[in-house]
Motif scaffolding. Structure first.
Motif, PDB file in Angstrom:
ATOM      1  N   UNK A 322     -12.108   3.304   2.712  1.00  0.00           N
ATOM      2  CA  UNK A 322     -10.687   3.312   2.384  1.00  0.00           C
ATOM      3  C   UNK A 322     -10.519   3.778   0.945  1.00  0.00           C
ATOM      4  N   UNK A 323      -9.326   4.281   0.637  1.00  0.00           N
ATOM      5  CA  UNK A 323      -9.027   4.657  -0.740  1.00  0.00           C
ATOM      6  C   UNK A 323      -8.550   3.427  -1.498  1.00  0.00           C
ATOM      7  N   UNK A 324      -8.678   3.477  -2.811  1.00  0.00           N
ATOM      8  CA  UNK A 324      -8.227   2.351  -3.621  1.00  0.00           C
ATOM      9  C   UNK A 324      -6.717   2.199  -3.536  1.00  0.00           C
ATOM     10  N   UNK A 325      -5.993   3.304  -3.373  1.00  0.00           N
ATOM     11  CA  UNK A 325      -4.544   3.227  -3.195  1.00  0.00           C
ATOM     12  C   UNK A 325      -4.196   2.513  -1.900  1.00  0.00           C
ATOM     13  N   UNK A 326      -4.962   2.808  -0.844  1.00  0.00           N
ATOM     14  CA  UNK A 326      -4.706   2.148   0.438  1.00  0.00           C
ATOM     15  C   UNK A 326      -4.898   0.643   0.321  1.00  0.00           C
ATOM     16  N   UNK A 327      -5.949   0.205  -0.355  1.00  0.00           N
ATOM     17  CA  UNK A 327      -6.206  -1.221  -0.504  1.00  0.00           C
ATOM     18  C   UNK A 327      -5.149  -1.906  -1.354  1.00  0.00           C
ATOM     19  N   UNK A 328      -4.551  -1.158  -2.278  1.00  0.00           N
ATOM     20  CA  UNK A 328      -3.510  -1.745  -3.132  1.00  0.00           C
ATOM     21  C   UNK A 328      -2.124  -1.629  -2.525  1.00  0.00           C
ATOM     22  N   UNK A 329      -2.030  -1.041  -1.338  1.00  0.00           N
ATOM     23  CA  UNK A 329      -0.751  -0.954  -0.638  1.00  0.00           C
ATOM     24  C   UNK A 329       0.049   0.300  -0.917  1.00  0.00           C
ATOM     25  N   UNK A 330      -0.490   1.248  -1.657  1.00  0.00           N
ATOM     26  CA  UNK A 330       0.218   2.490  -1.950  1.00  0.00           C
ATOM     27  C   UNK A 330       0.075   3.455  -0.781  1.00  0.00           C
ATOM     28  N   UNK A 331       1.047   4.345  -0.581  1.00  0.00           N
ATOM     29  CA  UNK A 331       0.950   5.310   0.529  1.00  0.00           C
ATOM     30  C   UNK A 331      -0.163   6.320   0.276  1.00  0.00           C
ATOM     31  N   UNK A 332      -0.886   6.641   1.323  1.00  0.00           N
ATOM     32  CA  UNK A 332      -1.987   7.598   1.216  1.00  0.00           C
ATOM     33  C   UNK A 332      -1.443   9.022   1.266  1.00  0.00           C
ATOM     34  N   UNK A 333      -2.013   9.897   0.449  1.00  0.00           N
ATOM     35  CA  UNK A 333      -1.609  11.298   0.427  1.00  0.00           C
ATOM     36  C   UNK A 333      -2.322  12.071   1.529  1.00  0.00           C
ATOM     37  N   UNK A 334      -1.659  13.117   1.993  1.00  0.00           N
ATOM     38  CA  UNK A 334      -2.285  14.019   2.958  1.00  0.00           C
ATOM     39  C   UNK A 334      -3.260  14.933   2.227  1.00  0.00           C
ATOM     40  N   UNK A 335      -4.134  15.580   3.005  1.00  0.00           N
ATOM     41  CA  UNK A 335      -5.143  16.449   2.415  1.00  0.00           C
ATOM     42  C   UNK A 335      -4.507  17.587   1.619  1.00  0.00           C
ATOM     43  N   UNK A 336      -3.397  18.149   2.144  1.00  0.00           N
ATOM     44  CA  UNK A 336      -2.764  19.267   1.452  1.00  0.00           C
ATOM     45  C   UNK A 336      -2.059  18.847   0.167  1.00  0.00           C
ATOM     46  N   UNK A 337      -1.971  17.550  -0.082  1.00  0.00           N
ATOM     47  CA  UNK A 337      -1.352  17.056  -1.302  1.00  0.00           C
ATOM     48  C   UNK A 337      -2.367  16.846  -2.422  1.00  0.00           C
ATOM     49  N   UNK A 338      -3.610  17.230  -2.189  1.00  0.00           N
ATOM     50  CA  UNK A 338      -4.653  17.149  -3.207  1.00  0.00           C
ATOM     51  C   UNK A 338      -4.881  18.544  -3.778  1.00  0.00           C
TER      52      UNK A 338
END
Length: 476
Positions: A322-338
């Motif tokens: 998991x991403x650290x943002x996901x664990x902190x409750x933030x919305x995950x970005x899509x691949x094209x947003x990187x």
């Protein structure tokens, strides 16, 4: 599984938990003896290592048209891939291959952290094989630690000798397997058996033998900590959106031991402080303390934690990718947003396009024609105009070929001097020869006239090459 069996198993696990409750990351003082547990990520790790490194051992033995199919013949400056021969003139494609590999590594790291380290890296793979041998000979981690601390005895000597002999054989096979990518495998084995390797062959074999034996047998995770540059720079390739093995603090804390009977207090988190995630980690990392340099993203801690969660009736995923943002409750970005990942992908596609173009235009022969510059042309006594050309032909086949020279376009009535007899081109290297083109002066109507030269194999007409040049004449 019955409740009685669960209690017995948990009782045994609790003893192990207590033994490792003060575990710290090993910095080289003692050998890390990681526990081997079955699970999804262990299976993935095994198959990915085999998929990458089994061809390393077996690839050089593949034959094609009576020769080694893949041969990186540095001595003769030729790279053979089945029917394709790549010469130094085409080495730019190797640069694109290396660029594409580097960008792929960076792109994967930015998305999923150190996947290369955890599932493919040669240091990880060979260390895993060496520790598997150690596990089979010396026993489980507890038995290995006990054997390390035990005084020398006949049993300890027997196990140590047997283990190191197996390690040495793997290291020797590694050195041989590397060497035969660069020389014919059959010739190499024949020279090795008769102790007739050249000096460079012995040097390479010795270096790989001791390098493999020491790195995989003794340094192990310390090579990842202190020697590997990629382990140092991987931190700048990841961000809070990168997917990696992570401990769910909100769900797991506060930690607490599982009480007798499998009960826990209401305020206690799902983590029962069993240290199974630490025991299986090949670098001795406690993933519950956050992301660390030693984590190679192998996912073995996920297998260990999920196995414990299953036994105590809790859902999987206390430790998960998991991403650290996901664990902190933030919305995950899509691949094209990187943006950084998109840059990597763009470079990969450009490099791949260059490689495909190079391979499709490689051919079995190349021709380069260099017109004489001083002078551009010569006026002969009969009034005709003559140009001199230096032909450079690279024969990429595995046979010497005679070629004939022809020309299209140019001047009416022109003669090709020097093409009366065929020219011999040597296989695997360039051949140079001089050709003159003479044309009647009255037919030379312009200062520069396009002319296209062609060389064609006499023995095999399908081997040919063309080059567009020009015929120089006087100003009118």
């Amino acid at each position: 599984m019955s409740d009685e069996v669960e209690k017995k198993e948990m009782g045994a696990v609790t003893t192990i938990y207590h033994e490792f409750e003060s575990w710290n990351a090993n910095l080289g003082e003692k050998t890390i003896h990681a526990k081997r547990m079955p699970g999804f990520f262990r299976t993935v790790k095994n198959y990915t290592q085999l998929a990458l490194w089994l061809p390393f051992f077996l690839g050089p033995y593949l034959r094609w048209n009576g020769k080694q199919a893949i041969l990186l013949d540095i001595q003769n400056r030729q790279f053979h891939f089945f029917s394709l021969t790549v010469l130094p003139q085409d080495i730019w494609m190797l640069s694109l291959v290396l660029l594409m590999a580097a960008m792929t590594l960076f792109a994967v790291t930015s998305v999923a952290s150190r996947v290369w380290c955890g599932y493919f890296c040669f240091q990880t793979a060979w260390t895993d094989w060496f520790t598997w041998v150690e596990d089979k000979i010396d026993g489980n981690p507890a038995a290995r630690r006990k054997l390390d601390d035990a005084p020398w005895s006949l049993d300890k000597i027997r196990k140590r000798v047997f283990k190191h002999v197996i390690w040495a054989l793997i290291a020797l096979l590694t050195g041989i397997s590397f060497s035969i990518w660069f020389v014919d495998a059959r010739d190499y084995w024949n020279n090795l058996i008769h102790l007739n390797l050249p000096k460079v062959g012995w040097v390479v074999l010795t270096m790989f033998f001791f390098g493999t034996y020491i790195l995989a047998g003794f340094l192990r995770e310390q090579a990842c900590f202190w020697l590997c540059p990629y382990a140092r720079i991987q931190g700048v390739m990841t961000d809070s959106q990168t997917i990696l093995p992570a401990y769910d603090v909100k769900r797991g804390e506060p930690r607490g031991k599982l009480r007798k009977g499998g009960e826990s207090t209401a305020a206690q988190g799902d983590c029962i402080d069993c240290f199974q995630c630490v025991q299986v980690c090949p670098t001795g990392v406690d993933i519950r303390n956050g992301q660390q340099l030693g984590c190679i993203t192998c996912g073995l801690c996920l297998d260990a934690c999920d196995a414990v969660m299953e036994k105590i009736g809790k859902p999987h995923g206390l430790i998960r990718y998991a991403s650290l943002d996901e664990l902190s409750g933030k919305p995950a970005k899509k691949l094209y947003q990187h943006p950084r990942t998109l840059v990597y992908l763009t470079i990969i596609l450009l490099a791949l396009s260059g490689i495909v173009y190079g391979l499709s235009h490689l051919g079995s022969m190349t021709l380069r024609v260099i017109p004489e510059r001083q002078p551009l042309f010569v006026t002969m006594s009969d009034g005709s105009i003559q140009n001199k050309y230096e032909f450079k032909v690279v024969n990429k086949t595995d046979k010497d070929i005679h070629v004939k020279v022809t020309a299209e376009g140019g001047i009416a009535g022109q003669q090709i001097i020097g093409a009366e007899e065929t020219q011999l081109t040597h296989h695997g290297r360039g051949t140079s020869f001089t050709i003159f083109v003479k044309a009647p002066g009255a037919n030379v109507m312009q200062e520069i006239t396009p002319i296209e030269f062609r060389v064609e194999g006499v023995e095999d007409p399908t081997v040919s090459a063309e080059y567009s040049s020009k015929f120089n004449g006087p100003k009118h």
